[in-house]
Structure formats: structure tokens, C-alpha cells
Design an enzyme around this catalytic site. Structure first.
Site, PDB file in Angstrom:
ATOM      1  N   HIS A  14       0.850  -1.092  -0.072  1.00  0.00           N
ATOM      2  CA  HIS A  14       0.094  -0.161  -0.121  1.00  0.00           C
ATOM      3  C   HIS A  14       0.829   1.365   0.171  1.00  0.00           C
ATOM      4  CE1 HIS A  14      -3.999   2.190   1.713  1.00  0.00           C
ATOM      5  NE2 HIS A  14      -3.110   3.194   1.044  1.00  0.00           N
ATOM      6  N   HIS A  16       1.389   5.093  -2.350  1.00  0.00           N
ATOM      7  CA  HIS A  16       1.119   6.064  -3.209  1.00  0.00           C
ATOM      8  C   HIS A  16       2.231   6.743  -3.942  1.00  0.00           C
ATOM      9  CE1 HIS A  16      -3.202   5.448  -2.739  1.00  0.00           C
ATOM     10  NE2 HIS A  16      -2.925   5.474  -1.256  1.00  0.00           N
ATOM     11  N   HIS A 194      -9.359   1.280  -1.564  1.00  0.00           N
ATOM     12  CA  HIS A 194      -9.387   1.617  -0.089  1.00  0.00           C
ATOM     13  C   HIS A 194     -11.038   1.924   0.438  1.00  0.00           C
ATOM     14  CE1 HIS A 194      -5.601   3.388  -1.434  1.00  0.00           C
ATOM     15  NE2 HIS A 194      -5.491   4.295  -0.470  1.00  0.00           N
ATOM     16  N   GLU A 197     -11.113   3.496   6.062  1.00  0.00           N
ATOM     17  CA  GLU A 197     -10.439   4.321   6.472  1.00  0.00           C
ATOM     18  C   GLU A 197     -11.110   5.406   7.306  1.00  0.00           C
ATOM     19  OE1 GLU A 197      -6.529   7.387   5.232  1.00  0.00           O
ATOM     20  OE2 GLU A 197      -7.783   6.761   3.897  1.00  0.00           O
ATOM     21  N   ASP A 275       1.884   3.926   3.000  1.00  0.00           N
ATOM     22  CA  ASP A 275       0.787   4.793   2.302  1.00  0.00           C
ATOM     23  C   ASP A 275       1.655   5.983   1.642  1.00  0.00           C
ATOM     24  OD1 ASP A 275      -1.575   5.660   1.638  1.00  0.00           O
ATOM     25  OD2 ASP A 275      -2.485   6.362   3.484  1.00  0.00           O
ATOM     26  N   ASP A 276       1.832   7.182   2.223  1.00  0.00           N
ATOM     27  CA  ASP A 276       2.450   8.162   1.790  1.00  0.00           C
ATOM     28  C   ASP A 276       3.395   8.763   2.594  1.00  0.00           C
ATOM     29  OD1 ASP A 276       0.174   9.145  -0.416  1.00  0.00           O
ATOM     30  OD2 ASP A 276      -0.966   8.743   1.158  1.00  0.00           O
TER      31      ASP A 276
END
Length: 335
Positions: A14, A16, A194, A197, A275-276
């Protein structure tokens, strides 16, 4: 424990690619492309990385992505992430990219994907890291826009394994994208999304029942519904959990309250991801380290999380077995 975590073989499921954009590289590319950004320095930009919710983050995330114009920019962004993977013993990564973030600005689909693809090839050659691509639809845009992106992707199908669904979750339920997901599956893409969340357990149900997803990105709010938890276990679906992201976006107020260990104890297949990472304070190893400290995870727990990352990847069985064997050998020597 930190040394054990840093050296254990792992996959990241996961991630980005636009969210790996470190401030230093953002300034460098902005300067190269003669684009001004509304921050005077790297430090000023880093200070802006304080978020109260998902939307706060998305606003600055899209602003940063605006400096990416040329194939070289997407190459540099992606290769920089692979260098970090190599330093963390990440053996395999499944990279989400958001074509609409760029095509909306007049950057061609081809420019985006070929920059990323060339970095993937160089990372495989230079670091031995395997990877695949997940093309994510932006849920705050319309399904018609997602269909346009699907069409744009078809000449580059050989580079794309799966489709995903990201961006603002609340008010944009999975049902909104039912038809484009059906069409994407018909083109051979694996469906992921997603869910749960910021949206509630109903969003997870919709993603499973309507989008027919094979893996749940985040999925924290699945715990609101006991029946849903049992359904996820029955279907043997993994959750790609992102601890530091959850903390940064106030999904959990404190990592000590993170549901990851509870999920594991219930029998859910959990993976740890960043994630980021440029925005949320840590790459994948930092996510492992901080969640381990917060929840008192054992070496056995860390091994299980790493094992899940390979077993619930989209790799073929032969590659999964290869990586799991490496992982088991590491664990036997370091337990």
C-alpha cells in the site's frame, strides 16, 4: 528489535508513488521545470505536513504533484522510492499511481506510466526488487472520468496489474464506481480499493460485494461489524494497514490505540505499509518500528506481518514461495 525489523525481508502493498515525494526532490523538480510552489524552503514545506484529516493532506498532496510534468520527473520520483526500498530490505512493492492527478493537468497518460515503468525496470536490474503497478481511480471525481482513465490505460495494459480506488472516501462510496470496476476486471485488471479508513464498515461491504475486491486497503473500520470481520476471514482477504498514516490523519489519536494487534488476534490477515511516507513521517520500516513499540509486538508478530506481505501480494505462487523461503530462513537465524 529495531535491527530485526530493519533487516527482515518484506513487501510493501500500500504505497502511493505521488506520496513518496520528498520535499527536497519536489523543490529540485519544481526548479528544473520552472514552476513556483507556495513554500520558501524545504523546512517551510515540511512544517505544512501537519494534517487534521484526509482532506487536509490531499490538498497539499495534489499541490505537490503539480510540479511533475515530464517523463524524467516520474522516473526520478519512482527511482528515489526504489532506492529507499533497497535500503529497507523491501524485496517486492505494489505501487499505486493516480493518472487523473496528472492527466487533469494536461500531462499525458503515457508520460506518467513510462517514467514509472522505466524506473521499475532499472530497480529490478540494479536492486533486484520486483514490483507491479496499481492504477487508482480518484473517488472524488465521477465514474465517467474513471472510464476515461480506463480507456487511456489500455495501450499500456502490459504494465498494469490492478486497479484501485483512493482519494476522499467520505461521500464517495464504492457503489459509485461499480460499472468501471466491472469494465476494469473485464480488461484483466485485479480489483482493489481503499475502504474503511474514514468511511464506515458499510463502505467495506460495498467494496467487497459490488467492486468484488481481492484485498482491502486500510480497512480499520471493518472492526465496527463482527459479521464483516468473519466475512473477511472467510474470504481470506488481507488488509493493507498504514499505522503512521492513520496517526497523521487522525484516524487513530495515538498508535497505542491502533487496532492492528486486535485485528491479528481476531484472525485478520494484516500487512504493514507506509501509504504516503513523505507526508506521514516514515517509510515502511519506520511504520513497523513505531507500531511494534506502541503495541508491544513480538518477533513472531513481525514475522507474521512480513509473511502476510508476501502471501497476500499479487505475485504468482512461485515468487511468493521464493520470498517466503528467504523470510523463514531469516527468522530461523534471528528469532
Amino acid at each position: 528489535m529495531e535491527e530485526f525489523i530493519k533487516a527482515i525481508p518484506k513487501a510493501e502493498l500500500h504505497l502511493h508513488i505521488e506520496g513518496t515525494f520528498e520535499p527536497e526532490l519536489m523543490f529540485e523538480i519544481a526548479h528544473r521545470n520552472n514552476i513556483s510552489i507556495p513554500f520558501g524552503s524545504v523546512e517551510e514545506l515540511k512544517k505544512a505536513y501537519q494534517f487534521d484529516c484526509l482532506q487536509d493532506f490531499l490538498d497539499i498532496y495534489y499541490q505537490g504533484a503539480g510540479v511533475l510534468i515530464n517523463e524524467r520527473d516520474f522516473y526520478d520520483l519512482t527511482y528515489s522510492y526504489f532506492e529507499k526500498c533497497a535500503a529497507q530490505n523491501v524485496k517486492h512493492t505494489e505501487i499505486m499511481f493516480d493518472p487523473q492527478t496528472h492527466t487533469e493537468r494536461g500531462v499525458s497518460f503515457e508520460t506518467v506510466i513510462m517514467g514509472i515503468q522505466k524506473a521499475r525496470l532499472d530497480a529490478a536490474k540494479n536492486f533486484g526488487i520486483s514490483s507491479l503497478l496499481i492504477m487508482s481511480y480518484l473517488r472524488h471525481l465521477s465514474e465517467a472520468e474513471a472510464f476515461k482513465t480506463l480507456q487511456q490505460s489500455l495501450p499500456f495494459k502490459q504494465y498494469i496489474t490492478a486497479v484501485g480506488l483512493d482519494s476522499s472516501e467520505k461521500g464517495n462510496p464504492p457503489a459509485k464506481f461499480k460499472e468501471v470496476f466491472e469494465a476494469s476486471v473485464n480488461e484483466g485488471y485485479i480489483p482493489l480499493a481503499h475502504a474503511g479508513e474514514e468511511g464506515n464498515a458499510d463502505y467495506v461491504w460495498e467494496a467487497i460485494d459490488l467492486l468484488k475486491i481481492k484485498r482491502i486497503d486500510h480497512g480499520n473500520n471493518s472492526l465496527q461489524d463482527e459479521h464483516l470481520v468473519q466475512e473477511i476471514i472467510k474470504r481470506d482477504m488481507a488488509l493493507t494497514v498504514c499505522p503512521l498514516s492513520n496517526k497523521a490523519l487522525q484516524v487513530v489519536p495515538d498508535l497505542k490505540e491502533h487496532p492492528l494487534k486486535r485485528m491479528m488476534d481476531l484472525g485478520l490477515k494484516v500487512t504493514v505499509n507506509s501509504d504516503d511516507p513523505a507526508y506521514f513521517g516514515g517509510q515502511v520500516n519506520q511504520n513497523y518500528i513505531e507500531i511494534q513499540k506502541a503495541l508491544g509486538l513480538t518477533k513472531q508478530d513481525i514475522f507474521q506481518l512480513a509473511r502476510n506481505s508476501f502471501e497476500y501480494s499479487l505475485l504468482d505462487q512461485e515468487m511468493k514461495s521464493k520470498y517466503v523461503s528467504e523470510l523463514e530462513e531469516y527468522y530461523q537465524n534471528h528469532r
